[in-house]
Design an enzyme around this catalytic site. Structure first.
Site, PDB file in Angstrom:
ATOM      1  CB  SER A  70       2.002   6.095  -0.793  1.00 22.45           C
ATOM      2  OG  SER A  70       2.126   7.051   0.030  1.00 22.45           O
TER       3      SER A  70
HETATM    4  N1  SAH Z   1       6.411   7.996   1.775  1.00 19.70           N
HETATM    5  C1  SAH Z   1       5.784   6.840   2.715  1.00 19.70           C
HETATM    6  C2  SAH Z   1       4.209   6.840   3.041  1.00 19.70           C
HETATM    7  C3  SAH Z   1       4.001   6.652   4.418  1.00 19.70           C
HETATM    8  S1  SAH Z   1       2.430   7.092   5.292  1.00 19.70           S
HETATM    9  C4  SAH Z   1       5.850   5.505   1.745  1.00 19.70           C
HETATM   10  O1  SAH Z   1       6.172   5.514   0.631  1.00 19.70           O
HETATM   11  O2  SAH Z   1       5.345   4.491   2.579  1.00 19.70           O
HETATM   12  C5  SAH Z   1       2.948   8.738   5.833  1.00 19.70           C
HETATM   13  C6  SAH Z   1       4.020   8.661   6.858  1.00 19.70           C
HETATM   14  O3  SAH Z   1       4.132  10.111   7.498  1.00 19.70           O
HETATM   15  C7  SAH Z   1       3.781   7.945   7.941  1.00 19.70           C
HETATM   16  O4  SAH Z   1       4.982   6.873   8.423  1.00 19.70           O
HETATM   17  C8  SAH Z   1       3.687   8.832   9.040  1.00 19.70           C
HETATM   18  O5  SAH Z   1       4.137   8.431  10.527  1.00 19.70           O
HETATM   19  C9  SAH Z   1       4.400  10.037   8.824  1.00 19.70           C
HETATM   20  N2  SAH Z   1       4.395  11.275   9.397  1.00 19.70           N
HETATM   21  C10 SAH Z   1       3.386  11.805   9.770  1.00 19.70           C
HETATM   22  N3  SAH Z   1       3.410  13.265  10.413  1.00 19.70           N
HETATM   23  C11 SAH Z   1       4.843  13.438  10.202  1.00 19.70           C
HETATM   24  C12 SAH Z   1       5.570  14.434  10.659  1.00 19.70           C
HETATM   25  N4  SAH Z   1       5.325  15.475  11.439  1.00 19.70           N
HETATM   26  N5  SAH Z   1       7.001  14.456  10.362  1.00 19.70           N
HETATM   27  C13 SAH Z   1       7.459  13.329   9.730  1.00 19.70           C
HETATM   28  N6  SAH Z   1       6.965  12.211   9.605  1.00 19.70           N
HETATM   29  C14 SAH Z   1       5.300  12.274   9.752  1.00 19.70           C
END
Ligand code: SAH
Length: 223
Positions: A70
């Protein structure tokens, strides 16, 4: 990616982080604890060494498995909205690179974080930096389900774009708790602050537009 190799955090990286924190201040992030946490976390460790400079620009970046780390502003904004208090029990949906997780862990809380992609879950397990945070508990699973056996949580943060506010997560929020969730389809979400009062009544407030990768149902087993 080269997460498992030793990486250096030197004066140049610290200088770039100070500049990043100034950018976040200028974009009106005010919580000094959040800013200090961002100033401490070596964001360049999360990216390939070829992208050291870009890691301190205020933007999202592609990581493994088609996902993103993010944007620092988004991390700061969501974290600030959580109104973290020391010893809070926090649930994060979407571990991804674990950058947001480590910023939260720096605030002295216990974090439960769920990732649905096996490849990303395993990848973060190899990451040296995360081993310094025994207060981060990682789970491979579907964030729509939350973690009923560890509920209730003081705070919940969703870091992927949810099609709707997941009801099971609302149920796992303590009374007096705060949930921050980007909600909406098609790559554009409204950041919602959902609060549960002492009587269990829910209030929703909109905090602006953001773009996240989608929150998807079920687990993805691909290694
Ligand atoms: N907090 C992370 C953001 C990553 S992007 C950071 O700081 O890098 C969002 C993430 O949410 C992705 O890795 C994706 O695989 C995950 N995601 C999407 N749907 C999800 C779900 N139902 N349960 C858990 N993770 C999920």
């Amino acid at each position: 990616m080269l997460h498992s190799l030793p990486r250096e955090d030197n004066y140049m990286h610290r200088g770039m982080r100070k500049q990043l924190v100034q950018i976040l201040r200028d974009k009106s992030i005010k919580d000094e604890n959040v800013l200090a946490a961002i100033e401490r976390v070596p964001r360049h460790f999360f990216l390939d060494p070829a992208f050291e400079r870009q890691s301190y620009e205020d933007r999202a970046f592609p990581i493994t498995a088609g996902q993103t780390i993010s944007q620092p502003y988004t991390v700061a904004f969501q974290t600030q909205l959580l109104e973290i208090k020391k010893f809070d029990k926090v649930l994060e949906i979407g571990t991804g690179s674990a950058y947001q997780a480590i910023v939260l862990a720096e605030l002295g809380i216990t974090l439960y974080t769920i990732e649905r992609q096996r490849a990303l879950y395993d990848h973060v397990g190899q990451f040296q930096l995360i081993k310094k945070y025994p207060n981060i508990k990682r789970f491979y699973g579907d964030g729509f389900e939350g973690l009923p056996s560890f509920a209730p949580f003081d705070k919940i943060i969703i870091t992927c774009g949810a099609p709707f506010v997941p009801p099971k997560l609302v149920a796992q929020l303590k009374s007096g708790g705060i949930m921050i969730a980007p909600v909406g389809e098609d790559g554009l979400q409204k950041m919602l602050r959902i609060t549960k009062d002492k009587e269990g009544k829910i209030k929703e407030e909109e905090m602006g537009n953001f773009m996240f990768v989608p929150m998807l149902k079920g687990k993805n087993h691909t290694k």
